[in-house]
Structure formats: C-alpha cells, structure tokens
Design an enzyme around this catalytic site. Structure first.
Site, PDB file in Angstrom:
ATOM      1  N   GLY A   1       0.778  -1.236   0.000  1.00  0.00           N
ATOM      2  CA  GLY A   1       0.000   0.000   0.000  1.00  0.00           C
ATOM      3  C   GLY A   1       0.805   1.279   0.000  1.00  0.00           C
ATOM      4  O   GLY A   1       0.250   2.364   0.037  1.00  0.00           O
TER       5      GLY A   1
ATOM      6  N   ASP B   1       2.904   4.045  -1.854  1.00  0.00           N
ATOM      7  CA  ASP B   1       3.060   4.469  -3.238  1.00  0.00           C
ATOM      8  C   ASP B   1       4.470   4.922  -3.549  1.00  0.00           C
ATOM      9  O   ASP B   1       5.006   4.621  -4.586  1.00  0.00           O
ATOM     10  CB  ASP B   1       2.069   5.569  -3.562  1.00  0.00           C
ATOM     11  CG  ASP B   1       0.662   5.008  -3.651  1.00  0.00           C
ATOM     12  OD1 ASP B   1       0.533   3.919  -4.224  1.00  0.00           O
ATOM     13  OD2 ASP B   1      -0.267   5.617  -3.123  1.00  0.00           O
TER      14      ASP B   1
ATOM     15  N   ASP C   1      13.076  10.530  -9.535  1.00  0.00           N
ATOM     16  CA  ASP C   1      13.946  10.330  -8.375  1.00  0.00           C
ATOM     17  C   ASP C   1      14.783  11.583  -8.084  1.00  0.00           C
ATOM     18  O   ASP C   1      15.632  11.585  -7.201  1.00  0.00           O
ATOM     19  CB  ASP C   1      14.814   9.063  -8.497  1.00  0.00           C
ATOM     20  CG  ASP C   1      15.620   8.996  -9.771  1.00  0.00           C
ATOM     21  OD1 ASP C   1      15.325   9.762 -10.701  1.00  0.00           O
ATOM     22  OD2 ASP C   1      16.547   8.174  -9.843  1.00  0.00           O
ATOM     23  N   HIS C   2      14.491  12.664  -8.828  1.00  0.00           N
ATOM     24  CA  HIS C   2      15.113  13.964  -8.527  1.00  0.00           C
ATOM     25  C   HIS C   2      14.090  15.072  -8.261  1.00  0.00           C
ATOM     26  O   HIS C   2      14.433  16.102  -7.690  1.00  0.00           O
ATOM     27  CB  HIS C   2      16.063  14.376  -9.659  1.00  0.00           C
ATOM     28  CG  HIS C   2      17.256  13.452  -9.761  1.00  0.00           C
ATOM     29  ND1 HIS C   2      18.501  13.789  -9.283  1.00  0.00           N
ATOM     30  CD2 HIS C   2      17.351  12.187 -10.220  1.00  0.00           C
ATOM     31  CE1 HIS C   2      19.327  12.767  -9.465  1.00  0.00           C
ATOM     32  NE2 HIS C   2      18.645  11.781 -10.034  1.00  0.00           N
TER      33      HIS C   2
ATOM     34  N   HIS D   1      22.239  12.506 -20.622  1.00  0.00           N
ATOM     35  CA  HIS D   1      21.614  11.495 -19.760  1.00  0.00           C
ATOM     36  C   HIS D   1      20.560  10.844 -20.645  1.00  0.00           C
ATOM     37  O   HIS D   1      20.664  10.939 -21.881  1.00  0.00           O
ATOM     38  CB  HIS D   1      21.026  12.219 -18.534  1.00  0.00           C
ATOM     39  CG  HIS D   1      20.498  11.335 -17.456  1.00  0.00           C
ATOM     40  ND1 HIS D   1      20.979  10.083 -17.195  1.00  0.00           N
ATOM     41  CD2 HIS D   1      19.495  11.534 -16.541  1.00  0.00           C
ATOM     42  CE1 HIS D   1      20.313   9.560 -16.168  1.00  0.00           C
ATOM     43  NE2 HIS D   1      19.408  10.421 -15.761  1.00  0.00           N
TER      44      HIS D   1
ATOM     45  N   ASP E   1      27.930  10.918 -10.088  1.00  0.00           N
ATOM     46  CA  ASP E   1      26.942   9.839 -10.230  1.00  0.00           C
ATOM     47  C   ASP E   1      27.635   8.474 -10.229  1.00  0.00           C
ATOM     48  O   ASP E   1      28.537   8.225 -11.024  1.00  0.00           O
ATOM     49  CB  ASP E   1      26.224  10.082 -11.571  1.00  0.00           C
ATOM     50  CG  ASP E   1      25.232   8.994 -11.949  1.00  0.00           C
ATOM     51  OD1 ASP E   1      24.882   8.179 -11.080  1.00  0.00           O
ATOM     52  OD2 ASP E   1      24.807   8.991 -13.125  1.00  0.00           O
TER      53      ASP E   1
ATOM     54  N   GLY F   1      21.499   5.170 -18.953  1.00  0.00           N
ATOM     55  CA  GLY F   1      21.708   6.600 -18.850  1.00  0.00           C
ATOM     56  C   GLY F   1      22.871   7.048 -18.001  1.00  0.00           C
ATOM     57  O   GLY F   1      23.041   8.243 -17.778  1.00  0.00           O
ATOM     58  N   HIS F   2      23.652   6.103 -17.489  1.00  0.00           N
ATOM     59  CA  HIS F   2      24.673   6.481 -16.517  1.00  0.00           C
ATOM     60  C   HIS F   2      26.083   6.089 -16.955  1.00  0.00           C
ATOM     61  O   HIS F   2      26.293   5.003 -17.480  1.00  0.00           O
ATOM     62  CB  HIS F   2      24.365   5.823 -15.165  1.00  0.00           C
ATOM     63  CG  HIS F   2      23.043   6.249 -14.607  1.00  0.00           C
ATOM     64  ND1 HIS F   2      22.919   7.298 -13.730  1.00  0.00           N
ATOM     65  CD2 HIS F   2      21.797   5.790 -14.834  1.00  0.00           C
ATOM     66  CE1 HIS F   2      21.626   7.446 -13.427  1.00  0.00           C
ATOM     67  NE2 HIS F   2      20.933   6.542 -14.082  1.00  0.00           N
TER      68      HIS F   2
ATOM     69  N   HIS G   1      24.705   9.181  -5.684  1.00  0.00           N
ATOM     70  CA  HIS G   1      23.707   8.459  -6.496  1.00  0.00           C
ATOM     71  C   HIS G   1      24.065   6.987  -6.675  1.00  0.00           C
ATOM     72  O   HIS G   1      24.728   6.608  -7.634  1.00  0.00           O
ATOM     73  CB  HIS G   1      23.528   9.080  -7.900  1.00  0.00           C
ATOM     74  CG  HIS G   1      23.145  10.524  -7.872  1.00  0.00           C
ATOM     75  ND1 HIS G   1      23.100  11.290  -9.007  1.00  0.00           N
ATOM     76  CD2 HIS G   1      22.792  11.343  -6.854  1.00  0.00           C
ATOM     77  CE1 HIS G   1      22.738  12.521  -8.688  1.00  0.00           C
ATOM     78  NE2 HIS G   1      22.553  12.576  -7.384  1.00  0.00           N
TER      79      HIS G   1
ATOM     80  N   ASP H   1       1.441   7.465   1.036  1.00  0.00           N
ATOM     81  CA  ASP H   1       0.359   6.571   0.702  1.00  0.00           C
ATOM     82  C   ASP H   1      -0.649   7.348  -0.127  1.00  0.00           C
ATOM     83  O   ASP H   1      -1.310   8.218   0.380  1.00  0.00           O
ATOM     84  CB  ASP H   1      -0.243   6.153   2.056  1.00  0.00           C
ATOM     85  CG  ASP H   1      -1.279   5.089   1.897  1.00  0.00           C
ATOM     86  OD1 ASP H   1      -1.681   4.843   0.765  1.00  0.00           O
ATOM     87  OD2 ASP H   1      -1.676   4.523   2.915  1.00  0.00           O
TER      88      ASP H   1
HETATM   89 ZN    ZN Z   1      18.184  10.543 -13.912  1.00  0.00          ZN
END
Ligand code: ZN
Length: 562
Positions: free
Chosen positions: A50, A52, A79-80, A146, A200, A372-373, A395, A449
């Site tokens: 449950g 999110d 994530d940024h 990226h 990164d 992408g890294h 990261h 949530d």
């Molecule tokens: Zn990214």
C-alpha cells in the site's frame, strides 16, 4: 577543534540517494545558509504493502526555513523531483527560489496539477551557461547528457572552493535530439580548479562505456524490424529519450502509437508542447482507434516496466485493461527493474506474458538506470579531466559508491581525500580536508500513501506487513452490564489467518479463554478497566494462537457492554 574553524567548513548533507538508487536530495550548508539540490522519491519495495512512494526525511530543514537560499533541480526524473509536493507540505515558504531547466520545470508544474490545493510554484528557468548567485554559493549550470533531455550539471563556487556536481550523466557522442558532451566546457571548469567532485555512481560497477543513445536506437530498431504484430513497449514515463526513440521507430516502420498510462500521457503531452518529443501529425492515436489499423501498424507505449500493480502493462497482462488484450503475435518490450526488491514482481509478470505465448524482450538498455549512466571508462575520463582534490561518490547503492571510490583511488587520489558517505551523514569540507562528522541528521524512509501527502509511519507499515503475512483475527465479546459476564459466546471473525470451518477446536478454545479473561477481570467487583481487559485478550490470545499455529495474526479485541 574550536567553534570558529568548524564554522568555516562547508557541510554537505545527503538526505537521500546515497546507498540507494532514487530519492536524491542533498543540502549544501555554509554558516547556516542552506542550498537544496534535488528532491526526489523512490518506489517502494515488495514488502511495503500500500505504499506508493518513499520520500526523504526533511525534518532537518524544519525551523530553518529562513536560512534556505533556494532549491535547484538537475533534471526531470522523478527520483530527482518526485518529492516536491511533500517538500511543499513540510517546509515550503512562498519566497523560496526554485531553479530548473525548461523541461524539468514543465514536468514539475504538470505534476503539481494533481496537488491543486498547494501554492503555485514560481520556477526560474535556467539553461546551459546560466549563472545564479545564492548567498555564498555561485551556481553555474552546464549541459550533461543522460536519458532525459535538459539535464544540468552544477559548477558551484563556494567560500571553501569549487565543487562540481555531475547530476546523473553519461558521456554521449551520439545522442538523440540533443548535443554531444561538451568536453571543452568540462576542461574549462578544470582550469578553474575543482576542489571536490560529486559524481553519479549508478554505473560504477559496469565495465566499459555506456551505450550512446544512437546505439540504443539501433538495438531497438532490430526488434522493430522483426516484429510482425503489435509492439507493446513498457518503459518509464520520464525516460523521454526512449519514448522519442520508440515514436521515431514507429514512424519509420509506419506504425501508429497509442500512449497508455496517466504519467506516460502527461509526460508525452508536456514534452511535445515544449518540443522535446517530436512526432508527426497523426502518429499518436487514441486507444479506441486501435482497431482501425492492422496489428503490424500499431505500437503501444505504456507504463509498468517495474511490475507496478496498477500500471498499464500489469493490467494488460492480467486481462484487466479495457481495450487491450495480449495476442500471440504481439511483441512486448520492457526494461528490467534495478530497484532492489522488485525483481520478483517483474519476473512473475514476464512469466505471465510468456504463458500467453507472447514474445518478450527484456531489454536492459531500455532501463532508466542501465542506459543513462556513465560506466567505468567514462568515470575515469571525468576524473582525468577534472583532476579534483577531493572526491565524494553520490547516487547509488553502497556497493556502487564503494566501487566508484575504489576506481578514483586507483587513479591516484589519496584515500583520505575520498569520502564514502551515506544518507544522513554530514560531510565537512574545506581547502585542506574532507571528513564525515560523527553526528547525523534524520534520513529514514518517509512513506507516502496515495496522492495525499499523509505519511505512513513505520507502525502502519508493520501493521500492513502483519496483515499481509498472517492475517487478522477479531474477537467480539458482548458483556451483560447487569451480571458483568460475557453474554453467550464471543464472536470471532478472521481473514487470511486460518480457514475457520476447519479450525473449530481452535476457535472453541479461544472463546473459552476470552470468557475466562473477562470473567476474571469483572469478578473482582470494583470498576473494570476495559483497556486492560482488551490488552489481556490481545496478548493471551496471541500467545495461544502462536503456540497452536506458529502464526501471528493481528488481533483486534472488541468489547461491548449492553
Ligand atoms: Zn536521472
């Protein structure tokens, strides 16, 4: 050390993104003034029912709002940027300055439409070459390749020296819809002396060089060439380059594109408006028009590559999608999950697709984190160009940070000049040294949530895990006020624990126990402490059920006086 010297250190405080992939957020603090870099979320693991998403703990910033200089976003991946609504709720002040590139700004503002009660954001647009002075920090933005356009690295002049933050990046000499890496610009930064580089680490365990976006297109092209029926491509909605490649290839092979999934639709829409996704008129069609074309002319671009329960690919796989069912002739392409703990869900979904006799390409290069890294050769190249005095890997999982640090040490940077830090630690930096303080700031998971910003605490999560594992067991005892005794036999309701019809003996004994607990408590004559009685029922019943079944259901005692 005296207070005065400590005062002159730059403090670097990662609230997320170190020892994990996702949830990136970092603070730079100098003499109490704070600059925030990114505010992202991460997706939950399988044992977090449950939930999110998970955001950084920002309690360190409370009471410090007046010292916050502003917030800078490097790029538009969730994530940024995903923790923005949460940050708004917790620490926002209307005068905060926010900086982001055109596309990043577009994605942030589009998402804010889901949070209409929150204050309108005023985001200052920055681009390659923009310079901003924020208190003691002078930030210079520069373009970094990226797998999403408009990604910006940061060159920051601070009172202790120059810091370079790479953002997520790779060196790409052949990008899609973008310019190749500007090495001259990087060399110019190096000439201005880089005291610390924060780079990164997501690709630090991968040998060689990351694939250029053009190579990825070539690989995808081969899948398109061979596909005879529909292509169902599941990817991350923020992977704008991949979405562009799939659209371009569809046009090349005369396919129409159906875009499915809320976040996918909004991201495609916003990127098209801003010019980051180019599609010919008529390429993108509505899902209802799908039957107007032969299967070989259809691409379905959808969400759900992580095996997310409500995402489109899962609904198609489970035959719950309104318009789309899998066919034998379909080709499903999806990216692998690197979010630790989600592998099993993806595996189960893949198996289920194969059971329906559909072809599956588990194409790792479509992955947000694999394609992408920068990998080891690029990371070495970065250090060769920058020749920093100090190094801080950012990261990535802990093993990625260690691997990255090891690589930099092998290139000749002394061990004492490298800090391997984790979330919540405080890294101190001046011209002479880098070290991690013993003290830490809160950096635990904050679980969110639903669309609401209500946090789910660890207690709620533990309850959910308990319910998921051993079910629940409700005991309802009705007490006769006049006699103080249990009326009749207590009711027992249970879900997910044992099949009640086959456990008559267990239930009979449980009822007997409940009756004797109540009667004992009431028998003493004086006022009855019902919460004590409930605790007794919970504890004793719990022990008894565990001794009989080796399971620990959640026990909910209900005592009603009539
Ligand atoms: Zn990214």
């Amino acid at each position: 050390m005296t207070k005065m010297t400590k005062h002159n250190y730059l403090r670097i405080i990662p609230l997320g993104g170190l020892s994990e992939v996702g949830r990136n957020m970092m603070l730079l603090e100098y003499q109490g003034k704070i600059l925030i870099i990114d505010a992202g979320f991460r997706l939950p693991e399988e044992d977090m029912p449950g939930i999110d998403y998970i955001v950084p703990n920002v309690s360190y910033l409370k009471e410090k709002q007046k010292n916050i200089l502003g917030i800078i976003f490097t790029h538009g991946h969730y994530d940024h940027i995903g923790a923005v609504p949460y940050l708004l709720e917790k620490v926002w002040q209307p005068n905060f300055e926010i900086f982001a590139s055109l596309l990043t700004k577009g994605i942030i503002l589009k998402r804010q439409e889901d949070f209409s009660h929150q204050p309108k954001l005023d985001i200052t647009e920055v681009r390659d070459g923009s310079k901003v002075q924020l208190g003691p920090f002078r930030v210079e933005f520069f373009r970094q390749n990226h797998n999403i356009p408009d990604n910006l690295g940061l060159f920051i002049e601070t009172p202790v020296g120059n810091i370079l933050h790479t953002s997520d990046f790779k060196f790409d000499s052949n990008p899609v819809n973008d310019l190749p890496t500007n090495f001259q610009k990087l060399r110019n930064f190096s000439k201005r002396k880089v005291l610390l580089i924060m780079a990164d680490s997501t690709g630090a365990e991968e040998e060689g060089h990351s694939l250029s976006e053009a190579d990825i297109s070539k690989n995808l092209d081969q899948i398109f060439q061979k596909a005879t029926g529909r292509i169902i491509a599941a990817t991350f909605s923020s992977l704008i380059n991949r979405i562009q490649q799939i659209i371009s290839l569809s046009e090349k092979y005369e396919r129409k594109v159906v875009v499915e999934g809320y976040s996918m639709k909004t991201n495609v829409e916003i990127s098209k408006v801003l010019g980051y996704i180019k599609a010919k008129k008529g390429t993108i069609i509505n899902v209802k028009e799908i039957t107007n074309y032969p299967d070989s002319r259809i691409t379905i671009l959808c969400t759900g590559a992580q095996g997310e329960g409500q995402a489109v690919l899962m609904r198609i796989t489970n035959r719950e999608h309104r318009f789309i069912r899998l066919k034998r002739s379909d080709t499903v392409i999806f990216s692998s999950s690197v979010i630790p703990g989600n592998e099993r869900t993806v595996q189960i979904m893949k198996d289920e697709i194969l059971r329906q006799k559909t072809k599956v390409f588990h194409y790792k290069m479509m992955d947000i984190h694999a394609g992408g890294h920068a990998q080891r050769e690029e990371l070495k190249e970065l250090i060769r160009i920058m020749r920093p005095k100090f190094f801080l890997p950012i990261h990535g999982q802990y093993s990625m940070l260690v691997s990255h640090a090891e690589l930099v040490r092998e290139m000749g940077l002394p061990e004492k000049n490298i800090a391997i830090a984790e979330n919540g630690q405080i890294i101190n930096l001046n011209q002479k040294r880098i070290f991690i303080e013993r003290e830490t700031v809160p950096s635990n998971y904050i679980m969110v949530d639903g669309l609401g910003i209500g946090d789910v605490g660890e207690i709620v999560l533990r309850d959910r895990q308990m319910l998921a594992k051993d079910g629940m067991f409700v005991v309802v005892a009705i007490i006769d006020k006049t006699t103080g005794k249990v009326k009749g036999s207590p009711d027992i309701i249970s879900r997910g624990f044992v099949y009640l019809r086959e456990s008559k003996e267990l239930l009979r004994e449980t009822r007997k126990m409940v009756i004797s607990i109540v009667n004992l408590a009431v028998g003493s004559g004086g006022a009855v402490n019902w919460s004590y009685v409930k605790d007794e029922i919970r504890n004793k019943t719990g022990q008894f059920l565990f001794s009989k079944t080796q399971r620990r259901p959640m026990i909910l005692p209900v005592v009603i006086e009539v």
